[in-house]
Design a protein around this motif. Sequence first.
Motif, PDB file in Angstrom:
ATOM      1  N   VAL A   1     -88.668  44.996  61.698  1.00 27.10           N
ATOM      2  CA  VAL A   1     -87.673  44.086  61.154  1.00 27.10           C
ATOM      3  C   VAL A   1     -88.113  42.640  61.353  1.00 27.10           C
ATOM      4  N   CYS A   2     -87.817  41.795  60.363  1.00 23.90           N
ATOM      5  CA  CYS A   2     -88.033  40.357  60.459  1.00 23.90           C
ATOM      6  C   CYS A   2     -86.665  39.692  60.365  1.00 23.90           C
ATOM      7  N   MET A   3     -86.349  38.864  61.353  1.00 18.28           N
ATOM      8  CA  MET A   3     -85.050  38.216  61.417  1.00 18.28           C
ATOM      9  C   MET A   3     -85.182  36.793  60.870  1.00 18.28           C
ATOM     10  N   ASP A   4     -84.356  36.439  59.894  1.00 14.53           N
ATOM     11  CA  ASP A   4     -84.378  35.097  59.314  1.00 14.53           C
ATOM     12  C   ASP A   4     -83.143  34.348  59.831  1.00 14.53           C
ATOM     13  N   THR A   5     -83.354  33.232  60.535  1.00 11.56           N
ATOM     14  CA  THR A   5     -82.221  32.552  61.185  1.00 11.56           C
ATOM     15  C   THR A   5     -81.218  32.008  60.163  1.00 11.56           C
ATOM     16  N   CYS A   6     -81.709  31.511  59.015  1.00 10.43           N
ATOM     17  CA  CYS A   6     -80.787  31.027  57.979  1.00 10.43           C
ATOM     18  C   CYS A   6     -79.962  32.191  57.432  1.00 10.43           C
ATOM     19  N   HIS A   7     -80.624  33.309  57.198  1.00 14.90           N
ATOM     20  CA  HIS A   7     -79.911  34.473  56.657  1.00 14.90           C
ATOM     21  C   HIS A   7     -78.892  35.022  57.650  1.00 14.90           C
ATOM     22  N   LEU A   8     -79.266  35.047  58.939  1.00 15.49           N
ATOM     23  CA  LEU A   8     -78.329  35.535  59.955  1.00 15.49           C
ATOM     24  C   LEU A   8     -77.062  34.683  59.928  1.00 15.49           C
ATOM     25  N   TRP A   9     -77.271  33.375  59.984  1.00 13.14           N
ATOM     26  CA  TRP A   9     -76.181  32.397  60.014  1.00 13.14           C
ATOM     27  C   TRP A   9     -75.309  32.520  58.758  1.00 13.14           C
ATOM     28  N   ASP A  10     -75.959  32.518  57.614  1.00 12.35           N
ATOM     29  CA  ASP A  10     -75.221  32.647  56.350  1.00 12.35           C
ATOM     30  C   ASP A  10     -74.530  34.012  56.254  1.00 12.35           C
ATOM     31  N   GLY A  11     -75.093  34.986  56.949  1.00  9.70           N
ATOM     32  CA  GLY A  11     -74.507  36.328  56.947  1.00  9.70           C
ATOM     33  C   GLY A  11     -73.352  36.477  57.924  1.00  9.70           C
ATOM     34  N   GLY A  12     -73.103  35.414  58.724  1.00  8.56           N
ATOM     35  CA  GLY A  12     -71.945  35.439  59.628  1.00  8.56           C
ATOM     36  C   GLY A  12     -72.276  35.687  61.095  1.00  8.56           C
ATOM     37  N   TYR A  13     -73.563  35.697  61.445  1.00  6.42           N
ATOM     38  CA  TYR A  13     -73.943  35.871  62.857  1.00  6.42           C
ATOM     39  C   TYR A  13     -74.085  34.495  63.507  1.00  6.42           C
ATOM     40  N   ASP A  14     -73.226  34.212  64.471  1.00  6.45           N
ATOM     41  CA  ASP A  14     -73.160  32.869  65.054  1.00  6.45           C
ATOM     42  C   ASP A  14     -74.226  32.653  66.128  1.00  6.45           C
ATOM     43  N   ILE A  15     -75.434  32.361  65.663  1.00  4.78           N
ATOM     44  CA  ILE A  15     -76.542  32.126  66.598  1.00  4.78           C
ATOM     45  C   ILE A  15     -76.443  30.746  67.264  1.00  4.78           C
ATOM     46  N   VAL A  16     -75.520  29.901  66.793  1.00  6.44           N
ATOM     47  CA  VAL A  16     -75.346  28.586  67.418  1.00  6.44           C
ATOM     48  C   VAL A  16     -74.544  28.713  68.722  1.00  6.44           C
ATOM     49  N   HIS A  17     -73.447  29.441  68.684  1.00  2.00           N
ATOM     50  CA  HIS A  17     -72.578  29.528  69.854  1.00  2.00           C
ATOM     51  C   HIS A  17     -72.774  30.794  70.670  1.00  2.00           C
TER      52      HIS A  17
END
Length: 280
Positions: free
Chosen positions: A175-191
Amino acid sequence: MAELTIGSHISSAGGYEAMGKRAVKMNANTFAFFTRNPRGGKAKEIQQEDVERYKDIAREHEFGKIVAHAPYTMNACAAKEDLREFAKNILTDDLKRMDYIPGNYYNFHPGSHVGQGAQTGIEKIAQVLNAVLNPEWNTTVLLETMAGKGTEVGRNFEEIRQIMDLVECREKLGVCMDTCHLWDGGYDIVHDLDGVLEEFDSIIGLEHLKAVHLNDSKNPLGSHKDRHEKIGEGHIGLDALAAVVQHPRLRHLPFILETPNDEAGWAEEIRTLRDICGDS
Ligand code: FE
Ligand code: FE
Ligand code: ZN
């Protein structure tokens, strides 16, 4: 040796040696490239001497694994059979080409189900992978986590997991994780980066995570838009992206910038992130 394995998506013009030189110039020790025109079309022939010259550069500069990107036109879960056949052919041809540089990664967007429903999409993607993957290839194929734009499949960890569960040749799949896609997908990698990684671990397994696309996002959390932004200029921000590259469970991975930049801009982003990590 630099601690961080980082680079950007660069132009494949001029072949492998040219890409290696371009990467070195921006102080990268990995990179990504399109195996062929991203909008499809025939791939250029690979020259063995060019590959050998590239390998010398990669050895000298201690490159990590590089991450090739499949063309966007490939849709492994298209409704039409001839389009799925096309995806199989592209994948097979690209894996043959990747065998010139064994031991690297090949990343692709799982596909868009175009109204057939995610379940049908997942099954069709797995069918394509089962037709193509076998233990003889020297490349690990990576499913990219998607933003959930339109009818994209792979919009959450569960969908990625379901594809993996249906694939027989698991040793060639990651798997390759894309930070923009995660965020846009609703995964809150900021908090809650730890929470997101725990969720990834419990659903997919962090041992299957092989590469990270490091991008900021032009849009807020859960927007399902997929518009990349320069590092530190979007809704994710520099601090959160710095936490990603420094995270003990991620920092060994290759990080690929797919930010809207030129080579000078990527070199700048690489310098910023290396500085934060204390890399020389
Ligand atoms: Fe991508
Ligand atoms: Fe990406
Ligand atoms: Zn994207």
